[in-house]
Structures are given as C-alpha cells and as structure tokens.
Design a protein around this motif. Structure first.
Motif, PDB file in Angstrom:
ATOM      1  N   GLN A   1       0.731  -1.382  -0.093  1.00  0.00           N
ATOM      2  CA  GLN A   1       0.000   0.070  -0.262  1.00  0.00           C
ATOM      3  C   GLN A   1       0.620   1.286  -0.348  1.00  0.00           C
ATOM      4  OE1 GLN A   1      -2.457   0.480   3.453  1.00  0.00           O
ATOM      5  NE2 GLN A   1      -4.047   1.959   2.818  1.00  0.00           N
TER       6      GLN A   1
ATOM      7  N   GLY B   1      -1.625   7.055   0.304  1.00  0.00           N
ATOM      8  CA  GLY B   1      -3.190   7.720  -0.581  1.00  0.00           C
ATOM      9  C   GLY B   1      -3.900   6.445  -1.169  1.00  0.00           C
ATOM     10  N   GLU B   2      -3.742   5.619  -1.315  1.00  0.00           N
ATOM     11  CA  GLU B   2      -4.135   4.498  -2.630  1.00  0.00           C
ATOM     12  C   GLU B   2      -4.640   3.211  -1.696  1.00  0.00           C
ATOM     13  OE1 GLU B   2      -1.366   5.861  -6.210  1.00  0.00           O
ATOM     14  OE2 GLU B   2      -1.774   3.696  -5.379  1.00  0.00           O
ATOM     15  N   GLY B   3      -5.282   2.458  -1.626  1.00  0.00           N
ATOM     16  CA  GLY B   3      -5.354   1.996  -1.797  1.00  0.00           C
ATOM     17  C   GLY B   3      -4.479   0.434  -1.935  1.00  0.00           C
ATOM     18  N   PRO B   4      -4.280  -1.039  -0.714  1.00  0.00           N
ATOM     19  CA  PRO B   4      -3.488  -2.005  -1.051  1.00  0.00           C
ATOM     20  C   PRO B   4      -3.653  -2.547  -2.318  1.00  0.00           C
ATOM     21  CG  PRO B   4      -4.551  -2.631   1.021  1.00  0.00           C
ATOM     22  CD  PRO B   4      -5.265  -1.275   0.308  1.00  0.00           C
TER      23      PRO B   4
END
Lengths: 112, 112
Positions: free
Chosen positions: A37, A40-43
């Motif tokens: 991850q 600011g982002e998803g895994p």
C-alpha cells in the motif's frame, strides 16, 4: 488478539540494503497473500502463495510460504526508494467464515 | 478505467451528522467489501456482500449500514457520526469470497 503477526512493524533502511519481513500465525492456511500500500492509495496484491515451501519471485522481491503453511516471509534485495510503502500479509480464516484477515503491516522507508 | 472507485476521497464532517460513501466496481466481481483502516494502519473487515447478499457482518455499530443495490455497487451509510469513526474506509471487490481483493483508493473520513 492479532491472528497474523508481522515483524518488524517499522523499517527504515538505505538504498541498496536487503531486508526481510515476516508474517506469522499459529493457524494453518490454505493460502496467503501479500499486498503493498502506497500513501493515499489502496493495497495492491503482490502475490499469493499456496503450497507449503513455495517460493515466488517478483523482480527483487522473494516470497516464501512456510513448509507448515503457518508463516511467510518477504525478502527484498537491493531495496530502492520506490519500494517504500506499507507491506501487508493476509490470509483467509475459514473458521471465521472465510474472512480475509490482515496482519498489522510493516512500514518500509527506503532512503536514497 | 478505474477498477474499484469510491467517492468521496475526503470527507470532513461534524459529530452527529449522517454521511454516505459510494463504491462501484467494473470488474464483474461477485463479492464486495468494506474495510476500515485505523490510525495505526490496521485493516479490519466491516462487511462483505456476495451477489447483493450480506455474508459477513463484523461487530460494527448499527450506525453503519451497507447497501448493495446491485452486485457492482456497495455503499456505506453512517448515522450519528462520532469522533472515533475517523479513519480511512476502503471498498474492495473479489471474484469470489476466497479470491484476492482489489481495493479502491479509500475515503479519509474526519469527524470534528
């Protein structure tokens, strides 16, 4: 209670160094997943390991599933700043309705 | 082109308000999820739907209500927001309930 324990929780290293992250449990798994991850982002899924003793490579990343399928490791060779992020292991716990349970994560920082 | 999209990205609101987060996936997946990531980056499952049917409902306050109008959408409505609800909420989908997850980029909820 942490069903999946990751270590270390935090890791700060210099570019070019090697490192290993561990994911351990007392349960036996049919499979185990590793995610990364970024802020600011998803895994994002990196790999799924299925067979005890299995080794999978993704460029400089090497993933291993323990022989007893209770643990896994992620080894990064010659780490680069682009490897910086949160690394998460996850496994399905069938005795909990098949929920995918995540470890608490390892925050890796690679300094140039 | 985005596989799992959730809106809004940021949500700042006051205690006591009601808010919703929307999620859509264009991957044709059967299963969708809501996860909560706390300030220590721990990811915990909240809900899971398979073909619009609720299959996992964790110990979540009943102020949180998921709604799945069709298998491509899973929205999360939160009533009477509390300070402790502040977190990043991730929507995810998977081909079936045992497959790896595809995550959205999260909604950072801040309750003041």
């Amino acid at each position: 209670t942490q069903l999946l324990k990751q270590s270390p929780q935090f890791l700060s290293i210099q570019e070019g160094e090697n490192l290993t992250v561990y994911c351990n449990s007392s349960s036996v798994f049919s499979s185990l997943q590793w995610y990364r991850q970024e802020p600011g982002e998803g895994p994002v899924l990196l790999v799924t390991v299925v067979t005890g003793g299995e080794v999978k490579k993704l460029k400089r990343l090497t993933f291993q599933f323990g022989d007893a399928r209770k643990d896994s490791s992620l080894h990064i060779t010659a780490a680069q700043p682009g490897d910086t992020g949160l690394y998460l292991c996850a496994a399905p716990f069938y005795n909990q309705g098949g929920k995918l349970i995540f470890g608490q994560g390892t925050e890796l920082s690679v300094k140039p | 082109d985005t596989a799992v999209s959730q809106t809004p990205k940021y949500l700042v609101t006051q205690m006591g308000n009601d808010k919703s987060i929307k999620c859509e996936q264009n991957l044709g997946h059967d299963t969708m999820y809501w996860y909560k990531q706390d300030s220590k980056k721990f990811l915990k499952i909240m809900f899971s739907y398979n073909n619009k049917e609720l299959i996992i409902n964790e110990t979540v306050p009943n102020r949180f209500s998921p709604k799945s109008p069709d298998k491509a959408h899973l929205n999360l409505h939160i009533n009477s927001l509390e300070l402790g609800d502040s977190a990043v909420y991730f929507c995810a989908s998977s081909q079936d309930r045992w497959a790896p997850l595809h995550f959205g980029n999260g909604t950072r909820l801040t309750v003041t």
